[in-house]
Design an enzyme around this catalytic site. Structure first.
Site, mmCIF file in Angstrom:
data_model
loop_
_atom_site.group_PDB
_atom_site.id
_atom_site.type_symbol
_atom_site.label_atom_id
_atom_site.label_comp_id
_atom_site.label_asym_id
_atom_site.label_seq_id
_atom_site.Cartn_x
_atom_site.Cartn_y
_atom_site.Cartn_z
ATOM 1 N N GLU C 47 63.212 12.143 56.443
ATOM 2 C CA GLU C 47 64.440 13.020 56.834
ATOM 3 C C GLU C 47 64.346 13.861 58.224
ATOM 4 O OE1 GLU C 47 67.220 12.320 55.920
ATOM 5 O OE2 GLU C 47 66.828 11.106 54.065
ATOM 6 N N ASN C 51 65.580 13.339 61.995
ATOM 7 C CA ASN C 51 66.478 14.254 62.485
ATOM 8 C C ASN C 51 66.050 14.639 63.941
ATOM 9 O OD1 ASN C 51 68.326 14.762 60.544
ATOM 10 N ND2 ASN C 51 67.580 16.529 59.640
ATOM 11 N N ARG C 105 75.718 9.090 60.255
ATOM 12 C CA ARG C 105 74.935 10.089 59.819
ATOM 13 C C ARG C 105 75.576 10.227 58.227
ATOM 14 N NH1 ARG C 105 70.486 8.802 60.370
ATOM 15 N NH2 ARG C 105 69.776 10.897 59.507
HETATM 16 N N1 ADP Z 1 65.389 18.842 64.360
HETATM 17 C C1 ADP Z 1 67.040 19.207 64.696
HETATM 18 N N2 ADP Z 1 67.217 19.529 65.895
HETATM 19 C C2 ADP Z 1 68.566 19.941 65.894
HETATM 20 N N3 ADP Z 1 69.587 19.677 65.073
HETATM 21 C C3 ADP Z 1 69.303 19.515 64.113
HETATM 22 C C4 ADP Z 1 67.932 19.222 63.639
HETATM 23 N N4 ADP Z 1 68.048 18.628 62.313
HETATM 24 C C5 ADP Z 1 69.152 18.918 62.016
HETATM 25 N N5 ADP Z 1 70.020 19.120 62.867
HETATM 26 C C6 ADP Z 1 71.431 19.104 62.825
HETATM 27 O O1 ADP Z 1 71.745 19.639 61.271
HETATM 28 C C7 ADP Z 1 72.710 18.701 61.022
HETATM 29 C C8 ADP Z 1 72.666 18.284 59.584
HETATM 30 O O2 ADP Z 1 71.558 17.599 59.388
HETATM 31 P P1 ADP Z 1 71.286 16.650 58.162
HETATM 32 O O3 ADP Z 1 71.527 17.414 56.805
HETATM 33 O O4 ADP Z 1 69.775 16.204 58.106
HETATM 34 O O5 ADP Z 1 72.388 15.595 58.250
HETATM 35 P P2 ADP Z 1 72.371 14.386 59.429
HETATM 36 O O6 ADP Z 1 71.119 13.985 60.155
HETATM 37 O O7 ADP Z 1 72.952 13.080 58.458
HETATM 38 O O8 ADP Z 1 73.386 14.577 60.310
HETATM 39 C C9 ADP Z 1 72.715 17.603 61.924
HETATM 40 O O9 ADP Z 1 73.693 16.734 61.932
HETATM 41 C C10 ADP Z 1 72.257 18.372 63.184
HETATM 42 O O10 ADP Z 1 73.264 18.786 63.731
#
Ligand code: ADP
Ligand code: ADP
Lengths: 111, 149, 149, 111
Positions: C47, C51, C105
């Site tokens: 995960e 991301n 996503r």
């Molecule tokens: N490493 C990262 N850098 C920038 N934004 C991030 C990162 N990880 C997560 N996010 C932000 O947090 C949101 C939620 O992440 P997550 O719960 O993993 O769901 P998803 O990947 O399905 O969108 C993402 O849609 C993104 O906007």
């Protein structure tokens, strides 16, 4: 690595399973040394059939046992070598000093 | 074109020998290598990492750097230590030569790297450390086949 | 006492998601974890790395740093990127929240990390990058058993 | 990941083998979309029996297919889920909208 020991008359059969590298070599060395200290076994039959990996640390520890055992008049043989291990074995020249048999029974008959 | 790399940093502990092999196998898997090619890579990285543990750091704890690069079907591996270095490289690379016979070393490490990889370069600075750079072409035979077929 | 670490640096390519899982599984294997624990670690690292690829670097190429530390039976994982960062951390961690619904996503990444690890900390600086730090105690149940037994 | 497709009346059976993550999700998506574009299949039966890994990218791509297929009046069901995948499935709430059956036959009877 897993080590299985079995005594057949004066022959210690050692079956190695897993990976024989520098990390696991000391465990193999200690187990075999402990058995030979009992002065029952004379020869070593090393079954490498379930060895999935071996490198030069494995060659070294086998050669080390060969030296100790032949010093006391015993013999060392190897059985069930897999192709990958066999390539290493012939490259190293170990095959010239340690005989190789297909199976344990064959090795035992020749000791 | 396949292009990828990894840089791995691990302490010079013998537990990490198998870790290094797994990482390199997984990395090389992206080129769909044969079982024999994977086995060659595993043994080569295992030799270089073990040397760093035993010789470079003399069984004290230091850091080992493993770099791997993929370019098309060429895999380059670097194993780097900041350990004691090698005084006489030519002698060190000789079959059966070892400075640690008391540890039951076979002196076959470099010979094995050379036979299982296509190219092995060693750079070493006494007191500073050693870099072993190895190259292997993956799927050499497959490529020829698909050209012929 | 088990003490070990690794630092891994890989480009943000989707091929490297499975590589990251294999590396973390192999590293954690030194603690003799259960199949379920390994599976939890794999999904959590998957995960965080995904991301970084999709969100932090917006599918352009950047570098992902994965650090793992073992201390006794505690495994700490850090996944670090130098990507775009997260403006509103609280919102980002909400179940089903995603800024990329067009990429299908699910918005469940952080929720999954939180349920499969013991602790998840996120530090992020917009325009600079994000660090996800996760902790999991391995062999929690085994330890209790051997105390009782 | 390997994908096996099979059409049984109006039902497309998709058997996934290996790991379903962000990297492999697009391949799964394309294969399924291509089949549904032929307008023969109406429902999707997703057999996850040989899936060894799945993360939230897998949930996302399954949910994406669910949306597209139900839009056109079709149904999506999942079969043969392994324990690890099932944990994810219930955590995500997907189980509330996509029915889960033990076997393909059972799923087909209920479509
Ligand atoms: N490493 C990262 N850098 C920038 N934004 C991030 C990162 N990880 C997560 N996010 C932000 O947090 C949101 C939620 O992440 P997550 O719960 O993993 O769901 P998803 O990947 O399905 O969108 C993402 O849609 C993104 O906007
Ligand atoms: N990374 C290193 N740092 C310092 N010395 C090394 C290193 N690698 C190899 N050597 C030296 O080269 C010799 C030969 O190495 P090798 O062929 O691998 O055999 P072995 O490890 O069995 O001694 C070693 O005994 C050691 O003196």
């Amino acid at each position: 690595m897993e080590i299985e020991l079995k005594l057949v008359r004066k022959n210690l059969i050692v079956r190695l399973k897993g990976e024989l590298d520098h990390h696991t070599a000391s465990c193999f060395r200690e187990e075999v040394e402990r058995e030979f200290e009992k002065e029952i076994a004379q020869n070593l039959v090393l079954n490498l059939g379930e060895l999935t990996f071996m490198d030069s640390s494995g060659l070294g520890v086998i050669l080390g046992r060969y030296r100790r055992i032949t010093e006391k008049g015993g013999k060392v043989v190897v059985t069930n070598m897999q192709p990958q291990v066999e390539r290493l074995y012939s490259l190293s020249g170990l095959q010239k000093i340690i005989p190789h048999y297909r199976r344990e029974e064959e090795a035992l008959r020749n000791l | 074109m396949v292009q990828n790399f990894l840089k791995l940093e691990i302490p010079s502990k013998s537990e990490n020998e198998s870790l290094a092999r797994i990482v390199i196998s997984a990395f090389a898997a992206q080129l769909d290598p044969t079982i024999e090619e994977i086995s060659d890579l595993k043994i080569a990285v295992s030799e270089a990492v073990t040397n760093a543990i035993i010789h470079a750091y003399d069984s004290e704890e230091g850091i080992i750097y493993i770099h791997a690069f993929l370019e098309e079907n060429k895999l380059t591996l670097e194993v780097i230590d900041h350990g004691m270095g090698i005084e006489d490289l030519e002698q060190a690379r000789q079959p059966l030569f070892t400075t640690k016979p008391e540890l039951e070393r076979s002196g076959m490490g470099f010979t094995i790297m050379e036979s299982f990889m296509d190219k092995v370069e060693v750079e070493s600075f006494p007191g500073q450390g050693t870099t072993v750079r190895m190259v292997k072409e993956i799927n050499k035979n497959k490529k020829v086949q698909s050209k012929e077929g």
